[in-house]
Design a protein around this motif. Sequence first.
Motif, PDB file in Angstrom:
ATOM      1  N   ALA A  51       0.989  -1.310   0.135  1.00  0.00           N
ATOM      2  CA  ALA A  51      -0.050   0.044   0.161  1.00  0.00           C
ATOM      3  C   ALA A  51       0.894   1.135   0.011  1.00  0.00           C
ATOM      4  CB  ALA A  51      -1.074   0.089   1.336  1.00  0.00           C
ATOM      5  N   ALA A  52       1.838   1.352   0.718  1.00  0.00           N
ATOM      6  CA  ALA A  52       2.665   2.300   0.727  1.00  0.00           C
ATOM      7  C   ALA A  52       3.302   2.500  -0.363  1.00  0.00           C
ATOM      8  CB  ALA A  52       3.748   2.178   2.010  1.00  0.00           C
ATOM      9  N   ALA A  53       3.863   1.453  -1.061  1.00  0.00           N
ATOM     10  CA  ALA A  53       4.746   1.592  -2.371  1.00  0.00           C
ATOM     11  C   ALA A  53       3.862   2.153  -3.576  1.00  0.00           C
ATOM     12  CB  ALA A  53       5.445   0.368  -2.568  1.00  0.00           C
ATOM     13  N   LEU A  54       2.678   1.597  -3.469  1.00  0.00           N
ATOM     14  CA  LEU A  54       1.671   2.043  -4.583  1.00  0.00           C
ATOM     15  C   LEU A  54       1.000   3.412  -4.269  1.00  0.00           C
ATOM     16  CD1 LEU A  54      -0.221  -1.402  -5.098  1.00  0.00           C
ATOM     17  CD2 LEU A  54       1.428  -0.373  -6.471  1.00  0.00           C
ATOM     18  N   MET A  55       1.028   3.878  -3.170  1.00  0.00           N
ATOM     19  CA  MET A  55       0.539   5.523  -2.806  1.00  0.00           C
ATOM     20  C   MET A  55       1.743   6.325  -3.372  1.00  0.00           C
ATOM     21  SD  MET A  55      -1.531   5.639   0.641  1.00  0.00           S
ATOM     22  CE  MET A  55      -0.232   4.849   1.609  1.00  0.00           C
ATOM     23  N   MET A  56       2.824   5.964  -2.878  1.00  0.00           N
ATOM     24  CA  MET A  56       4.094   6.578  -3.348  1.00  0.00           C
ATOM     25  C   MET A  56       4.340   6.825  -4.960  1.00  0.00           C
ATOM     26  SD  MET A  56       5.203   7.856  -0.752  1.00  0.00           S
ATOM     27  CE  MET A  56       6.829   8.740  -1.382  1.00  0.00           C
ATOM     28  N   ALA A  57       4.011   5.550  -5.655  1.00  0.00           N
ATOM     29  CA  ALA A  57       3.939   5.571  -7.064  1.00  0.00           C
ATOM     30  C   ALA A  57       3.010   6.565  -7.595  1.00  0.00           C
ATOM     31  CB  ALA A  57       3.598   4.210  -7.579  1.00  0.00           C
ATOM     32  N   CYS A  58       1.809   6.676  -7.085  1.00  0.00           N
ATOM     33  CA  CYS A  58       0.906   7.762  -7.642  1.00  0.00           C
ATOM     34  C   CYS A  58       1.279   9.266  -7.357  1.00  0.00           C
ATOM     35  CB  CYS A  58      -0.552   7.490  -6.967  1.00  0.00           C
ATOM     36  SG  CYS A  58      -1.411   5.943  -7.355  1.00  0.00           S
ATOM     37  N   ILE A  59       1.725   9.294  -6.216  1.00  0.00           N
ATOM     38  CA  ILE A  59       2.332  10.850  -6.050  1.00  0.00           C
ATOM     39  C   ILE A  59       3.343  11.271  -6.642  1.00  0.00           C
ATOM     40  CG2 ILE A  59       1.055  11.071  -3.934  1.00  0.00           C
ATOM     41  CD1 ILE A  59       3.542  10.791  -2.300  1.00  0.00           C
ATOM     42  N   ILE A  60       4.403  10.299  -6.861  1.00  0.00           N
ATOM     43  CA  ILE A  60       5.664  10.567  -7.684  1.00  0.00           C
ATOM     44  C   ILE A  60       5.103  10.643  -9.105  1.00  0.00           C
ATOM     45  CG2 ILE A  60       7.762   9.665  -8.363  1.00  0.00           C
ATOM     46  CD1 ILE A  60       7.961   8.316  -5.604  1.00  0.00           C
ATOM     47  N   PHE A  61       4.280   9.712  -9.581  1.00  0.00           N
ATOM     48  CA  PHE A  61       3.847   9.744 -10.825  1.00  0.00           C
ATOM     49  C   PHE A  61       3.416  11.172 -11.352  1.00  0.00           C
ATOM     50  CE2 PHE A  61       1.032   8.909 -14.570  1.00  0.00           C
ATOM     51  CZ  PHE A  61       1.701   8.090 -15.371  1.00  0.00           C
TER      52      PHE A  61
END
Length: 538
Positions: free
Chosen positions: A343-353
Amino acid sequence: MSGARWSIAQIFLVPVLNFAVIAFGLVSAPLGDGIWDQASWIALAVPHHRFLHIPALRASFVEGAGVRSDVDVIGVAILVPDTSVPFAGGVSARKPRHSPPHKRNVRGNMTESTVDTLAPSVAAPGAVSPRKVFWATWFGWMLDGFDSSMYAYILVGALSELLPASGIEPSKANIGIYGGLLFSIFMLGWACSMVWGWAADRYGRVRIMCWTVLVYSLFTALCGLATGIVMFALFRFVAGFGIGGEWAAGTPLLQESVPENTRVRLAGWLHTATPTGLFLAAAVTLAIGSTLGWRGMFLLGILPALLIAYLRSNIPEPERRAAHEQPSVAALFAGDQARTTWAAALMMACIIFGLWSSNFWAPTVISTKLFAAGATPAHAQEMGAVAGLITNVGTLIGCLLVPWLTTWLGSRRRTAVLFFVGGLISVVVSYEVAIEWLDSLTLFMVLLPVLGFFTNGVFGLFTIWLPEMFPSALRGSGSGFAFSMGRVLGAAGPTLIGALAARTGSFPLAISMLSLIYIVGLPLIALAPETAGKPLAR
Protein backbone atom coordinates in the motif's frame (compact mmCIF):
# COMPACT_ATOMS: atom_id res chain seq x y z
CA MET A 1 21.94 51.90 34.42
CA SER A 2 24.57 53.53 36.57
CA GLY A 3 28.11 52.40 36.03
CA ALA A 4 27.56 51.54 32.35
CA ARG A 5 29.06 53.87 29.76
CA TRP A 6 27.98 53.28 26.18
CA SER A 7 30.07 53.87 23.08
CA ILE A 8 28.55 54.64 19.67
CA ALA A 9 29.49 51.15 18.42
CA GLN A 10 27.83 49.53 21.43
CA ILE A 11 24.63 51.49 20.89
CA PHE A 12 24.34 49.91 17.44
CA LEU A 13 25.74 46.51 18.43
CA VAL A 14 23.22 45.62 21.12
CA PRO A 15 20.04 46.08 18.99
CA VAL A 16 21.64 44.07 16.20
CA LEU A 17 22.49 41.24 18.57
CA ASN A 18 19.00 41.42 20.08
CA PHE A 19 17.54 40.99 16.61
CA ALA A 20 19.88 38.06 15.95
CA VAL A 21 18.93 36.33 19.19
CA ILE A 22 15.21 36.79 18.51
CA ALA A 23 15.70 35.43 15.00
CA PHE A 24 17.50 32.41 16.43
CA GLY A 25 14.57 31.95 18.79
CA LEU A 26 12.03 31.95 16.00
CA VAL A 27 13.98 29.27 14.15
CA SER A 28 15.16 27.15 17.05
CA ALA A 29 12.47 27.33 19.73
CA PRO A 30 9.95 25.11 17.90
CA LEU A 31 12.66 22.47 17.62
CA GLY A 32 12.66 21.95 21.38
CA ASP A 33 16.05 23.41 22.28
CA GLY A 34 15.14 27.08 22.66
CA ILE A 35 17.79 29.65 21.90
CA TRP A 36 20.01 29.31 24.90
CA ASP A 37 22.98 27.55 23.37
CA GLN A 38 23.14 30.33 20.75
CA ALA A 39 22.68 32.95 23.48
CA SER A 40 25.63 31.48 25.38
CA TRP A 41 28.16 32.00 22.62
CA ILE A 42 26.78 35.47 21.81
CA ALA A 43 27.31 36.33 25.47
CA LEU A 44 30.94 35.29 25.16
CA ALA A 45 31.38 37.80 22.35
CA VAL A 46 29.88 40.59 24.49
CA PRO A 47 31.36 39.79 27.92
CA HIS A 48 29.78 42.60 29.94
CA HIS A 49 26.21 41.67 29.14
CA ARG A 50 23.67 39.22 30.41
CA PHE A 51 20.43 37.82 29.01
CA LEU A 52 16.88 38.30 30.20
CA HIS A 53 14.51 35.50 29.17
CA ILE A 54 10.94 36.37 28.14
CA PRO A 55 8.81 33.31 27.39
CA ALA A 56 6.64 35.32 25.05
CA LEU A 57 4.31 32.68 23.72
CA ARG A 58 3.44 29.06 24.37
CA ALA A 59 1.28 26.91 22.19
CA SER A 60 -0.38 23.54 22.47
CA PHE A 61 0.11 20.91 19.81
CA VAL A 62 -2.41 18.08 19.80
CA GLU A 63 -1.49 14.92 17.94
CA GLY A 64 -4.20 12.37 17.38
CA ALA A 65 -6.28 11.10 20.30
CA GLY A 66 -5.76 13.91 22.78
CA VAL A 67 -1.98 13.55 23.15
CA ARG A 68 -0.85 17.06 23.97
CA SER A 69 2.44 18.87 24.42
CA ASP A 70 3.14 22.51 25.27
CA VAL A 71 6.11 24.11 23.56
CA ASP A 72 7.75 27.52 23.48
CA VAL A 73 6.91 29.05 20.12
CA ILE A 74 8.86 32.22 20.82
CA GLY A 75 11.31 32.48 23.68
CA VAL A 76 12.94 35.91 23.46
CA ALA A 77 16.31 36.62 25.01
CA ILE A 78 17.15 40.28 25.39
CA LEU A 79 20.79 41.31 25.65
CA VAL A 80 21.21 43.96 28.36
CA PRO A 81 24.30 45.52 29.94
CA ASP A 82 25.49 44.09 33.22
CA THR A 83 25.60 47.27 35.29
CA SER A 84 28.04 45.82 37.78
CA VAL A 85 30.84 46.07 35.20
CA PRO A 86 32.21 49.21 33.47
CA PHE A 87 31.19 49.08 29.81
CA ALA A 88 33.59 51.28 27.91
CA GLY A 89 36.57 50.80 25.72
CA GLY A 90 39.92 51.08 27.42
CA VAL A 91 38.61 50.26 30.90
CA SER A 92 39.99 47.13 32.48
CA ALA A 93 37.18 44.72 33.03
CA ARG A 94 36.40 42.88 36.19
CA LYS A 95 35.07 39.36 35.95
CA PRO A 96 31.43 39.54 34.81
CA ARG A 97 28.78 38.77 37.35
CA HIS A 98 26.32 36.11 36.31
CA SER A 99 23.09 35.31 38.05
CA PRO A 100 22.33 31.67 38.82
CA PRO A 101 21.32 29.72 35.77
CA HIS A 102 17.68 30.07 34.89
CA LYS A 103 15.81 26.80 34.97
CA ARG A 104 12.81 26.00 32.87
CA ASN A 105 10.71 22.89 32.62
CA VAL A 106 10.09 21.37 29.23
CA ARG A 107 6.97 19.26 29.27
CA GLY A 108 6.23 16.75 26.56
CA ASN A 109 3.64 14.08 26.15
CA MET A 110 5.96 11.40 27.53
CA THR A 111 8.70 12.96 29.65
CA GLU A 112 9.54 15.99 31.74
CA SER A 113 13.07 17.33 32.08
CA THR A 114 14.76 20.40 33.49
CA VAL A 115 17.12 22.27 31.19
CA ASP A 116 19.88 24.58 32.31
CA THR A 117 19.12 27.30 29.80
CA LEU A 118 22.33 29.26 30.15
CA ALA A 119 24.76 26.39 29.90
CA PRO A 120 25.82 25.18 26.47
CA SER A 121 24.14 21.91 25.64
CA VAL A 122 26.38 18.85 25.63
CA ALA A 123 25.11 15.73 23.92
CA ALA A 124 25.35 12.57 25.97
CA PRO A 125 26.88 9.51 24.34
CA GLY A 126 24.41 8.23 21.78
CA ALA A 127 22.29 11.38 22.06
CA VAL A 128 22.34 14.68 20.22
CA SER A 129 20.38 17.89 20.09
CA PRO A 130 17.16 17.45 18.05
CA ARG A 131 17.99 20.75 16.39
CA LYS A 132 21.30 19.41 15.08
CA VAL A 133 19.74 16.24 13.72
CA PHE A 134 16.94 18.19 12.07
CA TRP A 135 19.26 20.64 10.33
CA ALA A 136 21.73 17.94 9.29
CA THR A 137 19.03 15.85 7.61
CA TRP A 138 17.29 18.99 6.32
CA PHE A 139 20.44 20.26 4.59
CA GLY A 140 21.08 16.84 3.07
CA TRP A 141 17.58 16.74 1.59
CA MET A 142 17.72 20.40 0.55
CA LEU A 143 20.86 19.76 -1.46
CA ASP A 144 19.13 16.72 -2.95
CA GLY A 145 16.37 19.03 -4.13
CA PHE A 146 18.91 21.44 -5.58
CA ASP A 147 20.74 18.71 -7.50
CA SER A 148 17.64 16.96 -8.81
CA SER A 149 15.81 20.13 -9.89
CA MET A 150 18.65 21.82 -11.78
CA TYR A 151 17.93 19.57 -14.76
CA ALA A 152 14.48 21.09 -15.34
CA TYR A 153 16.00 24.58 -15.68
CA ILE A 154 18.88 23.69 -17.98
CA LEU A 155 17.22 20.87 -19.93
CA VAL A 156 16.97 22.75 -23.23
CA GLY A 157 20.54 24.02 -23.12
CA ALA A 158 22.02 20.64 -22.20
CA LEU A 159 20.13 18.66 -24.84
CA SER A 160 20.72 21.29 -27.50
CA GLU A 161 24.42 20.47 -27.18
CA LEU A 162 24.39 16.77 -26.29
CA LEU A 163 21.90 15.59 -28.94
CA PRO A 164 23.92 16.92 -31.92
CA ALA A 165 27.09 15.51 -30.32
CA SER A 166 25.36 12.11 -30.43
CA GLY A 167 24.13 12.50 -33.99
CA ILE A 168 20.53 13.42 -33.08
CA GLU A 169 18.70 16.50 -34.33
CA PRO A 170 17.86 18.88 -31.42
CA SER A 171 14.28 19.47 -32.60
CA LYS A 172 11.44 20.40 -30.26
CA ALA A 173 10.02 16.87 -30.50
CA ASN A 174 13.40 15.22 -29.81
CA ILE A 175 14.09 17.48 -26.84
CA GLY A 176 10.69 16.48 -25.43
CA ILE A 177 11.27 12.76 -26.04
CA TYR A 178 14.87 12.59 -24.77
CA GLY A 179 14.14 15.03 -21.95
CA GLY A 180 11.38 12.73 -20.68
CA LEU A 181 13.55 9.65 -21.20
CA LEU A 182 16.40 11.15 -19.18
CA PHE A 183 13.93 12.09 -16.41
CA SER A 184 12.87 8.45 -16.31
CA ILE A 185 16.47 7.19 -16.26
CA PHE A 186 17.21 9.50 -13.35
CA MET A 187 14.15 8.20 -11.51
CA LEU A 188 15.09 4.59 -12.22
CA GLY A 189 18.42 5.26 -10.55
CA TRP A 190 16.42 6.72 -7.69
CA ALA A 191 14.27 3.57 -7.69
CA CYS A 192 17.26 1.25 -7.46
CA SER A 193 18.29 3.08 -4.29
CA MET A 194 16.10 0.82 -2.13
CA VAL A 195 19.28 -1.04 -1.18
CA TRP A 196 20.37 2.01 0.82
CA GLY A 197 17.41 1.54 3.20
CA TRP A 198 18.45 -2.02 3.96
CA ALA A 199 22.04 -0.85 4.46
CA ALA A 200 20.86 1.90 6.85
CA ASP A 201 19.06 -0.71 8.97
CA ARG A 202 22.08 -2.96 9.01
CA TYR A 203 25.09 -0.62 9.16
CA GLY A 204 23.69 2.59 10.61
CA ARG A 205 21.74 5.65 9.51
CA VAL A 206 24.59 8.16 9.67
CA ARG A 207 27.21 6.08 7.87
CA ILE A 208 24.91 5.27 4.97
CA MET A 209 23.65 8.84 4.72
CA CYS A 210 27.26 9.98 4.24
CA TRP A 211 27.77 7.50 1.41
CA THR A 212 24.59 8.60 -0.35
CA VAL A 213 25.62 12.26 -0.19
CA LEU A 214 29.03 11.41 -1.66
CA VAL A 215 27.53 9.42 -4.54
CA TYR A 216 24.92 11.94 -5.62
CA SER A 217 27.20 14.98 -5.33
CA LEU A 218 30.04 13.35 -7.28
CA PHE A 219 27.91 12.07 -10.15
CA THR A 220 25.87 15.26 -10.42
CA ALA A 221 29.15 17.10 -10.97
CA LEU A 222 30.24 14.52 -13.54
CA CYS A 223 27.11 15.31 -15.58
CA GLY A 224 28.79 18.60 -16.37
CA LEU A 225 31.66 16.72 -18.05
CA ALA A 226 29.50 14.48 -20.27
CA THR A 227 30.38 14.48 -23.97
CA GLY A 228 27.33 12.61 -25.27
CA ILE A 229 23.80 11.62 -24.43
CA VAL A 230 24.73 8.08 -23.30
CA MET A 231 27.42 9.26 -20.88
CA PHE A 232 25.06 11.92 -19.55
CA ALA A 233 22.32 9.33 -19.01
CA LEU A 234 24.71 7.05 -17.10
CA PHE A 235 25.80 9.85 -14.77
CA ARG A 236 22.17 10.88 -14.19
CA PHE A 237 21.29 7.28 -13.30
CA VAL A 238 24.01 7.02 -10.64
CA ALA A 239 23.20 10.49 -9.27
CA GLY A 240 19.58 9.39 -8.88
CA PHE A 241 20.77 6.23 -7.12
CA GLY A 242 22.55 8.35 -4.51
CA ILE A 243 19.77 10.91 -4.07
CA GLY A 244 17.15 8.24 -3.41
CA GLY A 245 19.26 6.68 -0.68
CA GLU A 246 19.63 9.92 1.27
CA TRP A 247 15.91 9.91 2.08
CA ALA A 248 15.92 6.24 3.15
CA ALA A 249 18.70 6.89 5.68
CA GLY A 250 17.96 10.47 6.71
CA THR A 251 14.23 10.25 7.47
CA PRO A 252 14.52 7.33 9.93
CA LEU A 253 17.55 9.09 11.46
CA LEU A 254 15.43 12.15 12.24
CA GLN A 255 12.35 10.28 13.47
CA GLU A 256 14.39 8.04 15.79
CA SER A 257 16.58 10.85 17.18
CA VAL A 258 14.04 13.44 18.33
CA PRO A 259 11.56 13.42 21.24
CA GLU A 260 8.12 12.01 20.54
CA ASN A 261 6.40 15.31 21.32
CA THR A 262 8.23 17.09 18.45
CA ARG A 263 8.63 14.17 16.05
CA VAL A 264 5.58 14.77 13.85
CA ARG A 265 6.28 18.46 13.37
CA LEU A 266 9.93 17.98 12.54
CA ALA A 267 9.22 15.10 10.19
CA GLY A 268 6.64 17.17 8.33
CA TRP A 269 8.92 20.19 8.21
CA LEU A 270 11.80 18.06 6.91
CA HIS A 271 10.26 18.15 3.44
CA THR A 272 10.46 21.94 3.40
CA ALA A 273 14.04 21.19 2.38
CA THR A 274 12.86 20.11 -1.06
CA PRO A 275 11.20 23.40 -2.09
CA THR A 276 14.11 25.26 -0.53
CA GLY A 277 16.48 23.29 -2.75
CA LEU A 278 14.27 24.06 -5.72
CA PHE A 279 14.28 27.74 -4.72
CA LEU A 280 18.06 27.64 -4.59
CA ALA A 281 18.36 25.95 -7.99
CA ALA A 282 16.01 28.48 -9.57
CA ALA A 283 17.77 31.40 -7.89
CA VAL A 284 21.20 30.19 -8.99
CA THR A 285 19.89 29.70 -12.53
CA LEU A 286 18.56 33.25 -12.59
CA ALA A 287 21.68 34.74 -11.03
CA ILE A 288 24.55 32.94 -12.73
CA GLY A 289 23.02 30.26 -14.97
CA SER A 290 23.68 32.14 -18.18
CA THR A 291 27.27 32.80 -17.06
CA LEU A 292 28.11 29.27 -15.94
CA GLY A 293 26.16 27.48 -18.64
CA TRP A 294 24.60 24.08 -18.12
CA ARG A 295 27.97 22.42 -17.52
CA GLY A 296 28.95 24.85 -14.80
CA MET A 297 25.59 24.41 -13.12
CA PHE A 298 26.08 20.66 -12.88
CA LEU A 299 29.63 21.11 -11.56
CA LEU A 300 28.14 23.00 -8.60
CA GLY A 301 26.61 19.67 -7.60
CA ILE A 302 29.86 18.64 -5.90
CA LEU A 303 29.20 21.09 -3.04
CA PRO A 304 26.93 18.78 -0.98
CA ALA A 305 29.95 16.56 -0.30
CA LEU A 306 31.00 19.16 2.27
CA LEU A 307 28.14 17.95 4.49
CA ILE A 308 29.83 14.58 5.05
CA ALA A 309 32.44 15.89 7.49
CA TYR A 310 29.75 17.49 9.67
CA LEU A 311 27.62 14.35 9.72
CA ARG A 312 30.49 12.10 10.72
CA SER A 313 31.73 14.35 13.52
CA ASN A 314 28.48 15.68 15.01
CA ILE A 315 25.60 13.21 14.53
CA PRO A 316 25.59 9.87 16.39
CA GLU A 317 23.39 6.89 15.67
CA PRO A 318 19.90 7.22 17.22
CA GLU A 319 19.25 5.30 20.43
CA ARG A 320 15.86 4.11 19.18
CA ARG A 321 17.42 2.12 16.34
CA ALA A 322 17.33 -1.59 17.06
CA ALA A 323 20.99 -2.12 16.26
CA HIS A 324 21.02 -5.61 17.75
CA GLU A 325 18.39 -6.84 15.31
CA GLN A 326 19.45 -8.12 11.91
CA PRO A 327 16.87 -6.89 9.41
CA SER A 328 15.24 -9.38 7.08
CA VAL A 329 13.80 -7.86 3.94
CA ALA A 330 11.48 -10.87 3.68
CA ALA A 331 9.66 -9.64 6.79
CA LEU A 332 8.35 -6.70 4.75
CA PHE A 333 6.27 -9.13 2.69
CA ALA A 334 5.00 -11.43 5.43
CA GLY A 335 1.58 -11.32 7.10
CA ASP A 336 -0.10 -7.98 7.72
CA GLN A 337 3.15 -6.14 7.04
CA ALA A 338 2.93 -7.15 3.36
CA ARG A 339 -0.30 -5.21 2.87
CA THR A 340 1.26 -2.16 4.52
CA THR A 341 4.41 -2.41 2.40
CA TRP A 342 2.57 -2.65 -0.92
CA ALA A 343 0.00 0.00 0.00
CA ALA A 344 2.83 2.39 0.89
CA ALA A 345 4.75 1.63 -2.31
CA LEU A 346 1.72 2.05 -4.58
CA MET A 347 0.65 5.30 -2.90
CA MET A 348 4.16 6.62 -3.39
CA ALA A 349 4.01 5.55 -7.04
CA CYS A 350 0.87 7.61 -7.55
CA ILE A 351 2.18 10.81 -5.99
CA ILE A 352 5.60 10.49 -7.66
CA PHE A 353 3.97 9.79 -11.02
CA GLY A 354 1.70 12.79 -10.48
CA LEU A 355 4.50 15.11 -9.38
CA TRP A 356 6.99 14.28 -12.09
CA SER A 357 4.23 14.35 -14.70
CA SER A 358 2.99 17.81 -13.73
CA ASN A 359 4.87 20.07 -11.33
CA PHE A 360 8.36 19.66 -12.75
CA TRP A 361 7.15 20.28 -16.30
CA ALA A 362 5.97 23.81 -15.52
CA PRO A 363 9.34 25.46 -16.40
CA THR A 364 9.51 23.48 -19.65
CA VAL A 365 5.94 24.40 -20.65
CA ILE A 366 6.57 28.09 -20.04
CA SER A 367 9.97 28.08 -21.76
CA THR A 368 8.55 26.26 -24.79
CA LYS A 369 5.59 28.62 -25.19
CA LEU A 370 7.72 31.74 -24.81
CA PHE A 371 10.35 30.45 -27.23
CA ALA A 372 7.64 29.61 -29.76
CA ALA A 373 6.27 33.15 -29.34
CA GLY A 374 9.64 34.62 -30.32
CA ALA A 375 11.34 35.08 -26.94
CA THR A 376 15.09 34.57 -26.72
CA PRO A 377 16.29 31.27 -25.23
CA ALA A 378 17.83 33.17 -22.30
CA HIS A 379 14.55 34.94 -21.48
CA ALA A 380 12.56 31.72 -21.85
CA GLN A 381 14.94 29.93 -19.46
CA GLU A 382 14.73 32.76 -16.92
CA MET A 383 10.91 32.71 -16.95
CA GLY A 384 11.01 28.95 -16.49
CA ALA A 385 13.10 29.48 -13.38
CA VAL A 386 10.62 32.10 -12.14
CA ALA A 387 7.83 29.54 -12.59
CA GLY A 388 9.81 27.11 -10.45
CA LEU A 389 10.14 29.71 -7.70
CA ILE A 390 6.42 30.47 -7.74
CA THR A 391 5.47 26.79 -7.64
CA ASN A 392 7.75 26.17 -4.68
CA VAL A 393 6.05 28.86 -2.62
CA GLY A 394 2.97 26.63 -2.57
CA THR A 395 5.08 23.55 -1.85
CA LEU A 396 6.76 25.23 1.11
CA ILE A 397 3.40 26.33 2.55
CA GLY A 398 2.04 22.82 2.10
CA CYS A 399 4.94 21.21 3.95
CA LEU A 400 4.74 23.71 6.80
CA LEU A 401 1.00 23.09 7.23
CA VAL A 402 1.03 19.29 6.96
CA PRO A 403 1.61 18.62 10.70
CA TRP A 404 -1.35 20.85 11.58
CA LEU A 405 -3.53 19.43 8.80
CA THR A 406 -3.01 15.89 10.09
CA THR A 407 -3.88 17.10 13.59
CA TRP A 408 -6.94 19.06 12.46
CA LEU A 409 -8.27 16.18 10.37
CA GLY A 410 -7.24 13.65 13.03
CA SER A 411 -6.13 11.12 10.45
CA ARG A 412 -3.26 10.40 8.09
CA ARG A 413 -5.75 8.82 5.67
CA ARG A 414 -8.08 11.82 5.49
CA THR A 415 -5.09 14.09 4.93
CA ALA A 416 -3.94 11.88 2.05
CA VAL A 417 -7.41 12.02 0.44
CA LEU A 418 -7.33 15.82 0.64
CA PHE A 419 -3.99 15.98 -1.18
CA PHE A 420 -4.90 13.38 -3.82
CA VAL A 421 -8.14 15.11 -4.78
CA GLY A 422 -6.47 18.53 -4.65
CA GLY A 423 -3.65 17.26 -6.84
CA LEU A 424 -6.03 16.09 -9.57
CA ILE A 425 -8.03 19.31 -9.62
CA SER A 426 -5.02 21.62 -9.52
CA VAL A 427 -3.27 19.85 -12.42
CA VAL A 428 -6.33 19.90 -14.70
CA VAL A 429 -7.19 23.53 -13.93
CA SER A 430 -3.59 24.73 -14.29
CA TYR A 431 -2.64 22.94 -17.50
CA GLU A 432 -5.83 22.06 -19.37
CA VAL A 433 -7.91 25.11 -18.46
CA ALA A 434 -5.35 27.89 -18.08
CA ILE A 435 -2.90 26.86 -20.81
CA GLU A 436 -4.80 24.66 -23.28
CA TRP A 437 -8.25 26.29 -23.24
CA LEU A 438 -7.55 29.90 -22.24
CA ASP A 439 -3.96 30.14 -23.48
CA SER A 440 -3.16 32.34 -20.48
CA LEU A 441 0.35 32.18 -19.10
CA THR A 442 -0.63 34.79 -16.51
CA LEU A 443 -3.40 32.62 -15.06
CA PHE A 444 -1.11 29.61 -15.18
CA MET A 445 1.52 31.46 -13.13
CA VAL A 446 -1.14 32.50 -10.60
CA LEU A 447 -2.23 28.86 -10.19
CA LEU A 448 1.30 27.47 -9.76
CA PRO A 449 1.40 27.88 -5.93
CA VAL A 450 -1.81 25.83 -5.68
CA LEU A 451 -0.25 23.19 -7.93
CA GLY A 452 2.86 23.08 -5.76
CA PHE A 453 0.81 22.89 -2.54
CA PHE A 454 -0.98 19.69 -3.56
CA THR A 455 1.38 17.84 -5.92
CA ASN A 456 4.59 18.39 -3.94
CA GLY A 457 3.33 19.35 -0.46
CA VAL A 458 1.87 15.85 -0.11
CA PHE A 459 5.39 14.51 0.41
CA GLY A 460 5.45 16.29 3.76
CA LEU A 461 2.67 13.92 4.83
CA PHE A 462 4.56 10.82 3.72
CA THR A 463 7.74 11.99 5.44
CA ILE A 464 5.66 11.63 8.62
CA TRP A 465 3.58 8.61 7.66
CA LEU A 466 5.96 6.20 5.91
CA PRO A 467 8.42 5.66 8.80
CA GLU A 468 5.45 5.18 11.17
CA MET A 469 4.29 2.17 9.14
CA PHE A 470 7.38 0.08 9.93
CA PRO A 471 9.12 -1.14 13.11
CA SER A 472 12.62 0.09 13.88
CA ALA A 473 14.45 -2.95 12.47
CA LEU A 474 12.63 -2.50 9.13
CA ARG A 475 12.16 1.26 9.05
CA GLY A 476 14.95 2.04 6.60
CA SER A 477 14.21 -1.00 4.44
CA GLY A 478 10.45 -0.45 4.43
CA SER A 479 10.53 3.29 3.84
CA GLY A 480 13.27 2.90 1.24
CA PHE A 481 11.43 0.11 -0.58
CA ALA A 482 8.14 2.02 -0.65
CA PHE A 483 9.74 5.21 -1.91
CA SER A 484 12.00 3.42 -4.39
CA MET A 485 9.36 1.07 -5.76
CA GLY A 486 7.13 4.08 -6.11
CA ARG A 487 9.79 5.62 -8.29
CA VAL A 488 10.04 2.47 -10.41
CA LEU A 489 6.35 2.71 -11.24
CA GLY A 490 6.30 6.50 -11.28
CA ALA A 491 9.29 6.65 -13.62
CA ALA A 492 6.98 5.98 -16.54
CA GLY A 493 5.38 9.39 -16.06
CA PRO A 494 7.99 11.66 -17.65
CA THR A 495 8.52 9.27 -20.57
CA LEU A 496 4.77 9.10 -21.20
CA ILE A 497 4.54 12.88 -21.02
CA GLY A 498 7.26 13.27 -23.63
CA ALA A 499 5.71 10.63 -25.90
CA LEU A 500 2.17 12.00 -25.54
CA ALA A 501 3.34 15.56 -26.09
CA ALA A 502 5.15 14.51 -29.26
CA ARG A 503 2.01 12.70 -30.52
CA THR A 504 -0.58 15.34 -29.53
CA GLY A 505 1.65 18.38 -29.98
CA SER A 506 0.63 19.62 -26.52
CA PHE A 507 2.44 19.29 -23.20
CA PRO A 508 -0.59 20.62 -21.22
CA LEU A 509 -2.97 18.06 -22.69
CA ALA A 510 -0.56 15.19 -22.03
CA ILE A 511 -0.01 16.34 -18.43
CA SER A 512 -3.75 16.68 -17.77
CA MET A 513 -4.46 13.20 -19.13
CA LEU A 514 -1.94 11.59 -16.80
CA SER A 515 -3.24 13.42 -13.72
CA LEU A 516 -5.91 10.70 -13.51
CA ILE A 517 -3.30 8.73 -11.56
CA TYR A 518 -4.57 10.44 -8.41
CA ILE A 519 -7.94 8.70 -8.83
CA VAL A 520 -6.12 5.35 -9.02
CA GLY A 521 -4.42 6.15 -5.72
CA LEU A 522 -7.55 6.87 -3.66
CA PRO A 523 -8.49 3.20 -2.89
CA LEU A 524 -4.90 2.49 -1.82
CA ILE A 525 -5.16 4.95 1.06
CA ALA A 526 -7.70 2.70 2.82
CA LEU A 527 -5.20 -0.20 2.79
CA ALA A 528 -2.53 1.72 4.72
CA PRO A 529 -2.52 1.68 8.55
CA GLU A 530 -3.81 4.70 10.45
CA THR A 531 -0.98 5.84 12.72
CA ALA A 532 -2.22 9.25 13.93
CA GLY A 533 -1.93 9.64 17.70
CA LYS A 534 0.39 6.65 18.09
CA PRO A 535 4.07 6.79 19.13
CA LEU A 536 6.78 5.65 16.72
CA ALA A 537 6.94 1.85 16.74
CA ARG A 538 10.00 0.22 18.27
